[in-house]
Design an enzyme around this catalytic site. Structure first.
Site, PDB file in Angstrom:
ATOM      1  N   ARG A   1       0.836  -1.205   0.000  1.00  0.00           N
ATOM      2  CA  ARG A   1       0.000   0.000   0.000  1.00  0.00           C
ATOM      3  C   ARG A   1       0.872   1.258   0.000  1.00  0.00           C
ATOM      4  O   ARG A   1       0.575   2.238  -0.684  1.00  0.00           O
ATOM      5  CB  ARG A   1      -0.936  -0.023   1.204  1.00  0.00           C
ATOM      6  CG  ARG A   1      -1.977   1.071   1.168  1.00  0.00           C
ATOM      7  CD  ARG A   1      -3.044   0.880   2.230  1.00  0.00           C
ATOM      8  NE  ARG A   1      -2.514   1.052   3.575  1.00  0.00           N
ATOM      9  CZ  ARG A   1      -3.217   0.868   4.689  1.00  0.00           C
ATOM     10  NH1 ARG A   1      -4.477   0.479   4.620  1.00  0.00           N
ATOM     11  NH2 ARG A   1      -2.675   1.039   5.868  1.00  0.00           N
TER      12      ARG A   1
ATOM     13  N   ARG B   1       9.291  18.716  -8.455  1.00  0.00           N
ATOM     14  CA  ARG B   1      10.563  18.509  -9.181  1.00  0.00           C
ATOM     15  C   ARG B   1      11.722  19.223  -8.507  1.00  0.00           C
ATOM     16  O   ARG B   1      12.886  18.912  -8.740  1.00  0.00           O
ATOM     17  CB  ARG B   1      10.439  19.009 -10.636  1.00  0.00           C
ATOM     18  CG  ARG B   1       9.508  18.173 -11.487  1.00  0.00           C
ATOM     19  CD  ARG B   1       9.325  18.780 -12.843  1.00  0.00           C
ATOM     20  NE  ARG B   1       8.872  20.168 -12.745  1.00  0.00           N
ATOM     21  CZ  ARG B   1       8.554  20.931 -13.779  1.00  0.00           C
ATOM     22  NH1 ARG B   1       8.636  20.456 -15.005  1.00  0.00           N
ATOM     23  NH2 ARG B   1       8.158  22.172 -13.602  1.00  0.00           N
TER      24      ARG B   1
ATOM     25  N   LYS C   1      -2.759   6.780   0.950  1.00  0.00           N
ATOM     26  CA  LYS C   1      -2.518   7.073   2.374  1.00  0.00           C
ATOM     27  C   LYS C   1      -1.475   8.183   2.423  1.00  0.00           C
ATOM     28  O   LYS C   1      -0.279   7.952   2.627  1.00  0.00           O
ATOM     29  CB  LYS C   1      -2.081   5.811   3.118  1.00  0.00           C
ATOM     30  CG  LYS C   1      -2.303   5.927   4.621  1.00  0.00           C
ATOM     31  CD  LYS C   1      -2.270   4.585   5.308  1.00  0.00           C
ATOM     32  CE  LYS C   1      -2.161   4.718   6.799  1.00  0.00           C
ATOM     33  NZ  LYS C   1      -3.282   5.400   7.441  1.00  0.00           N
TER      34      LYS C   1
ATOM     35  N   GLU D   1     -16.270   5.828   5.419  1.00  0.00           N
ATOM     36  CA  GLU D   1     -15.453   5.224   6.480  1.00  0.00           C
ATOM     37  C   GLU D   1     -15.502   6.141   7.698  1.00  0.00           C
ATOM     38  O   GLU D   1     -16.159   7.176   7.677  1.00  0.00           O
ATOM     39  CB  GLU D   1     -14.019   4.993   5.988  1.00  0.00           C
ATOM     40  CG  GLU D   1     -13.332   6.246   5.470  1.00  0.00           C
ATOM     41  CD  GLU D   1     -11.945   5.963   4.888  1.00  0.00           C
ATOM     42  OE1 GLU D   1     -11.355   4.914   5.171  1.00  0.00           O
ATOM     43  OE2 GLU D   1     -11.457   6.835   4.153  1.00  0.00           O
TER      44      GLU D   1
HETATM   45  N1  PMP Z   1      -9.398   4.650   6.924  1.00  0.00           N
HETATM   46  C1  PMP Z   1      -8.554   5.646   7.208  1.00  0.00           C
HETATM   47  C2  PMP Z   1      -8.871   7.029   6.773  1.00  0.00           C
HETATM   48  C3  PMP Z   1      -7.361   5.377   7.908  1.00  0.00           C
HETATM   49  O1  PMP Z   1      -6.497   6.364   8.187  1.00  0.00           O
HETATM   50  C4  PMP Z   1      -7.082   4.058   8.314  1.00  0.00           C
HETATM   51  C5  PMP Z   1      -5.796   3.730   9.039  1.00  0.00           C
HETATM   52  N2  PMP Z   1      -5.785   4.222  10.351  1.00  0.00           N
HETATM   53  C6  PMP Z   1      -8.018   3.045   8.038  1.00  0.00           C
HETATM   54  C7  PMP Z   1      -9.157   3.383   7.312  1.00  0.00           C
HETATM   55  C8  PMP Z   1      -7.797   1.632   8.451  1.00  0.00           C
HETATM   56  O2  PMP Z   1      -6.753   1.051   7.702  1.00  0.00           O
HETATM   57  P1  PMP Z   1      -5.808  -0.070   8.331  1.00  0.00           P
HETATM   58  O3  PMP Z   1      -6.707  -1.189   8.754  1.00  0.00           O
HETATM   59  O4  PMP Z   1      -4.899  -0.463   7.228  1.00  0.00           O
HETATM   60  O5  PMP Z   1      -5.102   0.551   9.479  1.00  0.00           O
END
Ligand code: PMP
Length: 290
Positions: free
Chosen positions: A51, A104, A150, A183
């Site tokens: 990732r 750059r 991320k 989420e």
């Molecule tokens: N959504 C967001 C916005 C996150 O920052 C994270 C990680 N803290 C997750 C979901 C969960 O991902 P993971 O299970 O890989 O930690």
């Protein structure tokens, strides 16, 4: 915490400094991972590396070492800090540039790895569950800044977290631009209804959580049907059970959303089953630190 890996050197906490001209700081131009170690093993290291490198490729950031080398540095940082159970933060920034935003101008990406004791949610939260609100701040549109990256740019999540704090809630659900559940501010969302497990698909505009993946695997292995499907917050209100997943939070029940109790207002049986299965999983696999 004894040492931090900074651009390949292991330096003391006080020496671990980045420049004020680093575009990671000036513009949030960079990517990161949060990773856990359990019982002397790094959990799902390869998935985190994948990732990290996917996020970097998307923003055309050249990480100055291979995924294998990066993984070795992560393990070595844990080893040097005597970490058995801990939390690892791996960060790659665009590096030092000028005051313009042009990447750059940044010659070389910079990276650092911190391995520390984990600040756990109190056990009470797992037993009693979290109270959650729906935030008015919408999750970033994938057409503007894809939540699948991320990146170091977490202001969208922080704005939502401020709403959570002001409401004196424990966490916040974020909706996407269509008003569908995406989420939580730093975790993925699951709903159980009639024995099936529902979670928004990647197309909802979410981070593809590594804990989310693990829980989907565990649920399927236990014979629970998993459905990746768009849903509104109304569906969450009417779930039999709900929980969040994330590296730091692991699997954590949600017992109230927008002042509506979920199910009977207590963590449910399927959630507890998945918490146990997840705890067994993290104790059974991982990349050894020694
Ligand atoms: N959504 C967001 C916005 C996150 O920052 C994270 C990680 N803290 C997750 C979901 C969960 O991902 P993971 O299970 O890989 O930690």
């Amino acid at each position: 915490m004894k040492v931090i890996c900074l651009d390949g050197e292991y330096v003391g906490r006080d020496q671990a400094k980045v420049s004020v001209f680093d575009h990671g700081l000036l513009y949030g131009d960079g990517v990161f991972e949060g990773i856990r170690a359990y019982g002397g093993r790094v959990f799902r290291l390869d998935q985190h590396l994948r990732r990290l490198y996917d996020s970097a490729r998307t923003i055309m950031l050249q990480i100055p070492l291979t995924p294998d080398e990066f993984g070795q540095r992560i393990v070595e940082t844990c080893r040097r800090n005597g970490i058995q159970d801990g939390y690892i933060r791996a960060v790659v920034t665009r590096g030092v540039g000028d005051l313009g935003l042009d990447p750059r101008k940044c010659d070389k990406a910079s990276y650092f790895i911190i391995a520390d004791a984990i600040q756990l949610y109190p056990e009470r939260c797992y037993e009693e569950g979290l109270k959650v609100i729906t935030c008015s701040t919408r999750r970033n549109a994938p057409t503007a800044l894809d939540p699948a990256i991320k990146s170091l740019n977490y202001l969208n999540n922080i704005l939502a977290k401020i709403e959570v704090n002001r409401a004196k809630a424990d966490e916040g659900l974020m909706l996407n631009q269509a008003g569908l559940v995406s989420e939580a501010t730093g975790d993925n969302v699951f709903v159980i209804r009639d024995g099936k497990l529902y979670t928004p698909p990647l197309a909802a505009g979410i981070l593809c959580g590594i804990t989310r993946d693990a829980v989907i695997e565990l649920a399927r292995a236990a014979g629970i049907e998993v459905v990746e499907q768009f849903f509104t917050v109304q569906f969450v209100y009417n779930g039999d059970e709900c929980f969040l997943t994330g590296t730091a939070a692991e699997v954590i029940p949600m017992v109230e959303v927008d002042q509506r109790p979920i199910g009977d207002g207590r963590p449910g049986a399927v959630t507890k089953q998945l918490i146990d299965a997840f705890r067994a999983l993290v104790a059974s696999e991982g990349t050894p630190i020694k």
